[in-house]
Design a protein around this motif. Structure first.
Motif, PDB file in Angstrom:
ATOM      1  N   HIS A  46      -2.818  16.569  80.873  1.00 40.33           N
ATOM      2  CA  HIS A  46      -1.982  15.389  80.668  1.00 40.33           C
ATOM      3  C   HIS A  46      -0.639  15.760  80.041  1.00 40.33           C
ATOM      4  CE1 HIS A  46      -2.437  10.992  81.103  1.00 40.33           C
ATOM      5  NE2 HIS A  46      -1.304  11.032  80.428  1.00 40.33           N
ATOM      6  N   ALA A  47      -0.038  16.850  80.524  1.00 41.48           N
ATOM      7  CA  ALA A  47       1.255  17.265  79.981  1.00 41.48           C
ATOM      8  C   ALA A  47       2.337  16.250  80.324  1.00 41.48           C
ATOM      9  CB  ALA A  47       1.627  18.639  80.534  1.00 41.48           C
ATOM     10  N   ILE A 111     -10.836  17.293  82.681  1.00 41.17           N
ATOM     11  CA  ILE A 111     -10.028  17.538  81.475  1.00 41.17           C
ATOM     12  C   ILE A 111      -8.735  18.293  81.797  1.00 41.17           C
ATOM     13  CG2 ILE A 111      -9.997  18.963  79.358  1.00 41.17           C
ATOM     14  CD1 ILE A 111     -11.673  16.717  78.705  1.00 41.17           C
ATOM     15  N   GLN A 188     -20.095  12.044  84.363  1.00 43.18           N
ATOM     16  CA  GLN A 188     -19.536  13.396  84.364  1.00 43.18           C
ATOM     17  C   GLN A 188     -20.601  14.403  83.932  1.00 43.18           C
ATOM     18  OE1 GLN A 188     -15.983  13.544  81.823  1.00 43.18           O
ATOM     19  NE2 GLN A 188     -16.501  15.599  81.152  1.00 43.18           N
ATOM     20  N   ASN A 192     -19.116  23.929  81.490  1.00 43.78           N
ATOM     21  CA  ASN A 192     -17.862  24.543  81.058  1.00 43.78           C
ATOM     22  C   ASN A 192     -17.529  25.694  81.997  1.00 43.78           C
ATOM     23  OD1 ASN A 192     -19.309  26.800  80.184  1.00 43.78           O
ATOM     24  ND2 ASN A 192     -19.250  26.195  78.046  1.00 43.78           N
ATOM     25  N   LEU A 243     -11.047   8.141  73.794  1.00 51.11           N
ATOM     26  CA  LEU A 243     -11.853   9.363  73.628  1.00 51.11           C
ATOM     27  C   LEU A 243     -12.822   9.266  72.454  1.00 51.11           C
ATOM     28  CD1 LEU A 243      -9.209  12.187  74.268  1.00 51.11           C
ATOM     29  CD2 LEU A 243     -10.445  10.778  75.905  1.00 51.11           C
ATOM     30  N   ALA A 245     -15.826   9.152  70.200  1.00 49.21           N
ATOM     31  CA  ALA A 245     -17.274   9.343  70.329  1.00 49.21           C
ATOM     32  C   ALA A 245     -17.931   8.328  69.400  1.00 49.21           C
ATOM     33  CB  ALA A 245     -17.636  10.777  69.951  1.00 49.21           C
TER      34      ALA A 245
ATOM     35  N   GLY B  45      -0.622  18.392  76.608  1.00 48.69           N
ATOM     36  CA  GLY B  45      -1.938  17.886  76.970  1.00 48.69           C
ATOM     37  C   GLY B  45      -2.882  19.054  77.147  1.00 48.69           C
ATOM     38  N   HIS B  46      -3.810  18.917  78.086  1.00 48.84           N
ATOM     39  CA  HIS B  46      -4.792  19.986  78.253  1.00 48.84           C
ATOM     40  C   HIS B  46      -4.377  20.943  79.372  1.00 48.84           C
ATOM     41  CE1 HIS B  46      -8.756  21.042  76.556  1.00 48.84           C
ATOM     42  NE2 HIS B  46      -8.709  21.890  77.560  1.00 48.84           N
ATOM     43  N   ILE B 120     -10.168  20.647  71.519  1.00 46.01           N
ATOM     44  CA  ILE B 120     -11.136  20.213  72.531  1.00 46.01           C
ATOM     45  C   ILE B 120     -11.616  21.396  73.360  1.00 46.01           C
ATOM     46  CG2 ILE B 120     -11.321  18.876  74.689  1.00 46.01           C
ATOM     47  CD1 ILE B 120      -9.639  16.673  73.250  1.00 46.01           C
ATOM     48  N   GLU B 121     -10.718  22.317  73.673  1.00 46.91           N
ATOM     49  CA  GLU B 121     -11.122  23.519  74.418  1.00 46.91           C
ATOM     50  C   GLU B 121     -12.202  24.279  73.653  1.00 46.91           C
ATOM     51  OE1 GLU B 121     -10.196  24.350  77.500  1.00 46.91           O
ATOM     52  OE2 GLU B 121     -11.631  25.997  77.363  1.00 46.91           O
ATOM     53  N   ILE B 124     -15.458  22.350  73.920  1.00 47.94           N
ATOM     54  CA  ILE B 124     -16.110  22.553  75.220  1.00 47.94           C
ATOM     55  C   ILE B 124     -16.918  23.846  75.216  1.00 47.94           C
ATOM     56  CG2 ILE B 124     -15.664  23.041  77.670  1.00 47.94           C
ATOM     57  CD1 ILE B 124     -13.217  21.156  77.461  1.00 47.94           C
ATOM     58  N   GLU B 125     -16.397  24.835  74.494  1.00 46.76           N
ATOM     59  CA  GLU B 125     -17.097  26.130  74.401  1.00 46.76           C
ATOM     60  C   GLU B 125     -18.200  26.110  73.345  1.00 46.76           C
ATOM     61  OE1 GLU B 125     -16.299  29.038  76.100  1.00 46.76           O
ATOM     62  OE2 GLU B 125     -14.403  28.502  77.055  1.00 46.76           O
ATOM     63  N   VAL B 166     -18.552  16.769  70.222  1.00 51.04           N
ATOM     64  CA  VAL B 166     -17.578  15.998  69.433  1.00 51.04           C
ATOM     65  C   VAL B 166     -16.587  16.944  68.758  1.00 51.04           C
ATOM     66  CG1 VAL B 166     -17.314  14.511  67.394  1.00 51.04           C
ATOM     67  CG2 VAL B 166     -19.151  14.069  69.037  1.00 51.04           C
ATOM     68  N   LEU B 168     -13.111  16.737  66.005  1.00 46.47           N
ATOM     69  CA  LEU B 168     -12.489  15.790  65.079  1.00 46.47           C
ATOM     70  C   LEU B 168     -10.971  15.742  65.256  1.00 46.47           C
ATOM     71  CD1 LEU B 168     -14.485  16.438  61.783  1.00 46.47           C
ATOM     72  CD2 LEU B 168     -15.047  14.958  63.734  1.00 46.47           C
ATOM     73  N   THR B 239     -13.957  12.642  68.534  1.00 45.71           N
ATOM     74  CA  THR B 239     -13.367  12.577  69.863  1.00 45.71           C
ATOM     75  C   THR B 239     -14.254  13.363  70.822  1.00 45.71           C
ATOM     76  OG1 THR B 239     -11.170  12.370  68.907  1.00 45.71           O
ATOM     77  CG2 THR B 239     -11.282  13.304  71.107  1.00 45.71           C
ATOM     78  N   GLN B 240     -14.385  12.858  72.074  1.00 47.96           N
ATOM     79  CA  GLN B 240     -15.299  13.542  72.991  1.00 47.96           C
ATOM     80  C   GLN B 240     -14.605  13.898  74.300  1.00 47.96           C
ATOM     81  OE1 GLN B 240     -18.552  10.847  73.588  1.00 47.96           O
ATOM     82  NE2 GLN B 240     -17.232   9.207  74.347  1.00 47.96           N
ATOM     83  N   PHE B 241     -15.203  14.874  74.995  1.00 47.43           N
ATOM     84  CA  PHE B 241     -14.641  15.320  76.272  1.00 47.43           C
ATOM     85  C   PHE B 241     -15.551  14.931  77.434  1.00 47.43           C
ATOM     86  CE2 PHE B 241     -16.307  18.686  73.584  1.00 47.43           C
ATOM     87  CZ  PHE B 241     -17.394  19.139  74.318  1.00 47.43           C
ATOM     88  N   ASP B 242     -16.613  14.184  77.158  1.00 51.55           N
ATOM     89  CA  ASP B 242     -17.283  13.440  78.233  1.00 51.55           C
ATOM     90  C   ASP B 242     -16.474  12.169  78.405  1.00 51.55           C
ATOM     91  OD1 ASP B 242     -18.728  11.900  79.954  1.00 51.55           O
ATOM     92  OD2 ASP B 242     -20.535  11.775  78.722  1.00 51.55           O
TER      93      ASP B 242
END
Lengths: 259, 259
Positions: A46-47, A111, A188, A192, A243, A245, B45-46, B120-121, B124-125, B166, B168, B239-242
């Motif tokens: 989302h740049a 993402i 979703q 990863n 976003l 949670a 963004g991402h 968030i990256e 995800i890991e 999640v 923060l 904050t979540q990435f689902d």
């Protein structure tokens, strides 16, 4: 009754075959205006462009099948949508569609997706929006078999609206000439990327990296986009930009933060 | 007992005062390795770098207060985290912190935030991760008053862990010398940006745009990050990435898609 106004954009750039095909499909349903990046923007997430200038110009790419009005833009997919809504469109569009992306945006790919960021940007502005992707990365992928599903989903979105705060992430399997099995509403899949950096040496003796990696599925559910696609279904994931949670708020309220 | 390994990154670049301050804070809690962009990446963004090369080098920015190991990277904040985890860190870190961002990442800003995309990256890991932002955009903002809240939240995260899936998003109000009112667990406020494009003419006679805009709050809730910050509280949003809008799945199942 006047036809709906449909904004078409993407992240692969205004000349990408996937975009050109999506324009043709959308012209069957409404009046189309195109605002798309002048160069590929894959992986842009989302740049947005805040520290440099943006250029835009009216272009004609395909006089026969293109839209009557098309603009290329030097920015990211999210920039294209912002510029379209504020500067270029004659009125607020009834729908924004992004794609057809060359490659999957299912599961965690959402993402990183410029395609979906354009759709999400429109969603944030309160405009019904859908991102379309074909699970085939090649530039000369065959997009013709995607027509039926795309028209069906788009027509339903125009008829029913899309719930507020929700944007659709649609992925279409590569079926090699077979018809798709159907269309499924999904969540979703958890996954990863297992990154691998390919380390090389430049002619000048400087080390550099290429980012590569393998998709790692962490989810055996049969209600996921990944599962649906693996079975030959088109997946539709309602995607949100809140976003939070919400389920984790209670847990975190047990932390000792204010003593 | 060995100290926790903490990866520190940001989106304002490796020389940004907010990052330098976060390194100092984290050195009070663990062993710190820094991998951060070599230039500002705000609004990224991402984004990830998939069609070009990545460079990274070991650097010394501040021999007295810096970390023993620091790397600058030519990529985006998400690239920095990927490269750190796969190539640069001696082992899997116990925590990743990103920031301190120069400016708010509360409410809808989280979507555009390079600071949060780095966190968030890491999430995800599977690595506990926190993004920190100070609601002050100036380069010479005073970060010293953020110390207590940042150390408290980080220590709780190290002690309790962060719920899986999640990350923060912590925003700290600009208090002009006053202490903060406390720390609140919040949800993301609904809002958008009312864009305005400033259209100008280049010396060569080409039209270009600057993206500007005003924040528009669409949410009167008192459980939001925006509200907490307006009252002088530090806001913590899980904050979540689902991105699945699970509540919308049932609605969409009423669409006529398979007839």
């Amino acid at each position: 009754m006047s036809k709906p106004l449909i904004l078409v954009t993407n992240d692969d750039g205004i000349t990408a075959p996937g975009l050109r095909m999506l324009i043709r499909f959308m012209r069957e349903l409404g009046d189309v205006v195109v605002v798309a990046p002048d160069s590929p923007q894959s992986g842009m997430g989302h740049a947005i462009t805040i520290d440099s200038t943006l250029y835009s110009k009216k272009v004609v790419i395909d006089p026969e099948h293109g839209a009557p009005e098309e603009y290329s833009c030097s920015g990211t997919p999210a920039d294209c949508v912002k510029l379209a809504l504020q500067e270029l469109l004659p009125r607020r569009p009834d729908l924004c569609v992004s794609g057809i992306n060359h490659g999957s945006n299912a599961s965690i790919n959402v993402i990183y997706s410029g395609t979906m960021s354009a759709a999400i940007e429109a969603g944030i502005e309160g405009i019904p929006a859908i991102g379309f992707s074909l699970c085939d990365y090649s530039w000369d992928a065959d997009f013709t078999p995607t027509r039926e599903a795309i028209l069906k989903i788009t027509a339903e979105a125009l008829n029913n609206g899309i719930p507020p705060g929700v944007v659709l992430n649609v992925n279409i399997p590569r079926t090699k000439g077979q018809p798709v099995q159907g269309i499924r509403i999904c969540r979703q899949a958890r996954a990863n990327w297992k990154e691998r950096f390919d380390k090389r040496m430049s002619p000048g003796g400087r080390e550099y990296y290429w980012l590569t990696g393998e998709f790692e599925l962490l989810d055996k559910g049969k209600d996921t986009d990944h599962w649906a696609l693996s079975q030959g279904y088109v997946s539709v994931v309602p995607t949100q930009f809140d976003l939070t949670a919400h389920h984790a708020i209670q847990d975190l309220n047990n932390w000792t933060l204010n003593e």
